[in-house]
Enzyme design. Structure first.
Site, PDB file in Angstrom:
ATOM      1  N   LYS A 131       0.891  -1.102   0.295  1.00 41.96           N
ATOM      2  CA  LYS A 131      -0.255  -0.173   0.093  1.00 41.96           C
ATOM      3  C   LYS A 131       0.833   1.046   0.162  1.00 41.96           C
ATOM      4  O   LYS A 131       0.677   2.209  -0.401  1.00 41.96           O
ATOM      5  CB  LYS A 131      -0.325  -0.074   1.305  1.00 41.96           C
ATOM      6  CG  LYS A 131      -1.808   0.944   1.366  1.00 41.96           C
ATOM      7  CD  LYS A 131      -2.656   1.174   1.954  1.00 41.96           C
ATOM      8  CE  LYS A 131      -1.647   1.181   3.374  1.00 41.96           C
ATOM      9  NZ  LYS A 131      -3.786   0.987   4.745  1.00 41.96           N
ATOM     10  N   ASP A 149      -7.397   1.517   1.129  1.00 40.46           N
ATOM     11  CA  ASP A 149      -6.701   1.675   2.536  1.00 40.46           C
ATOM     12  C   ASP A 149      -8.458   1.670   2.802  1.00 40.46           C
ATOM     13  O   ASP A 149      -9.302   0.982   2.268  1.00 40.46           O
ATOM     14  CB  ASP A 149      -6.682   2.860   3.224  1.00 40.46           C
ATOM     15  CG  ASP A 149      -7.300   3.985   2.590  1.00 40.46           C
ATOM     16  OD1 ASP A 149      -8.213   3.959   1.725  1.00 40.46           O
ATOM     17  OD2 ASP A 149      -7.217   5.322   3.305  1.00 40.46           O
TER      18      ASP A 149
END
Length: 223
Positions: A131, A149
């Site tokens: 991420k 997220d």
């Protein structure tokens, strides 16, 4: 990730998705991260520190930190114990301090103090997962990516852009359906929409610019 083959969609669904991102673009044509950074290195540090923390709290900490250390060399000189007071207000700061210093050491010893801007090298740095690498590469316009997220995960499901049960699955689905002209910016639009409009507990459907395009609006309107 390399972009998967575009998903075959029915014309009506393709038009809905196109209109949805067109409206996001009309509101903010060039969305960027709300994390403060100066260059690739400070962006990597800021994004790594933001895990399980708000951008506001990270910006408050890095405003002081980057005055003291904004290069891998300076961060390494600061050391783990020297770093902790700057980031002690951020969750998991002990682990994050350890990772930031370990990453700085690798950057100094293996990369001459420069941040390697390819996914494999970034993800090999301590504290930099998929991420974080996606955020960095997308923000710097190196590789289109959609870092999933909690905001992106929630919004993607409510808008029925994705149905995956994991962030990786949602990322793959989004990469396959977001129209090419919007791909670089989709990550930020979805985060901002989830952060300020399509919030977790009480989405602001009455003010939502894409409410008429949202299959989930009936779940929240009139509550």
């Amino acid at each position: 990730m390399a972009r998967p083959a575009a998903k075959k969609l029915k014309p009506a669904e393709r038009a809905r998705i196109e209109e949805l991102f067109h409206r996001f673009e009309s509101l903010e044509s060039d969305p960027r991260t709300e994390l403060d950074y100066r260059d690739a290195y400070t962006l990597v540090v800021a994004v790594a520190l933001s895990a399980q923390a708000t951008d506001v709290s990270v910006n408050k900490a890095t405003a002081r930190l980057f005055e003291a250390a904004d290069t891998p060399e300076a961060m390494l000189a600061l050391g783990e114990e020297g770093l902790k007071p700057f980031i002690s207000s951020i969750g998991l700061y002990n682990t994050k301090a350890k990772n930031v210093i370990a990453a700085a050491r690798i950057l100094v010893e293996q990369y001459g103090g420069q941040v390697p801007l390819d996914r494999a090298s970034l993800q090999a740095l301590p504290g930099v997962g998929r991420k974080t690498a996606s955020v960095v590469l997308n923000e710097l316009r190196i590789e289109p990516a959609i870092a999933v997220d909690t905001h992106v995960f929630r919004v993607s499901h409510r808008l029925e852009l994705a149905f995956g049960k994991t962030p990786d699955h949602v990322e793959a689905e989004l990469m396959a359906i977001v129209p090419e002209p919007y791909l670089w910016r989709a990550h930020h639009w979805l985060i901002l929409h989830g952060r300020y409009t399509c919030t977790a507990r009480r989405p602001r459907c009455e003010e939502c610019p894409v409410a008429d395009l949202c299959p989930s609006r009936h779940l929240f309107l009139g509550r």
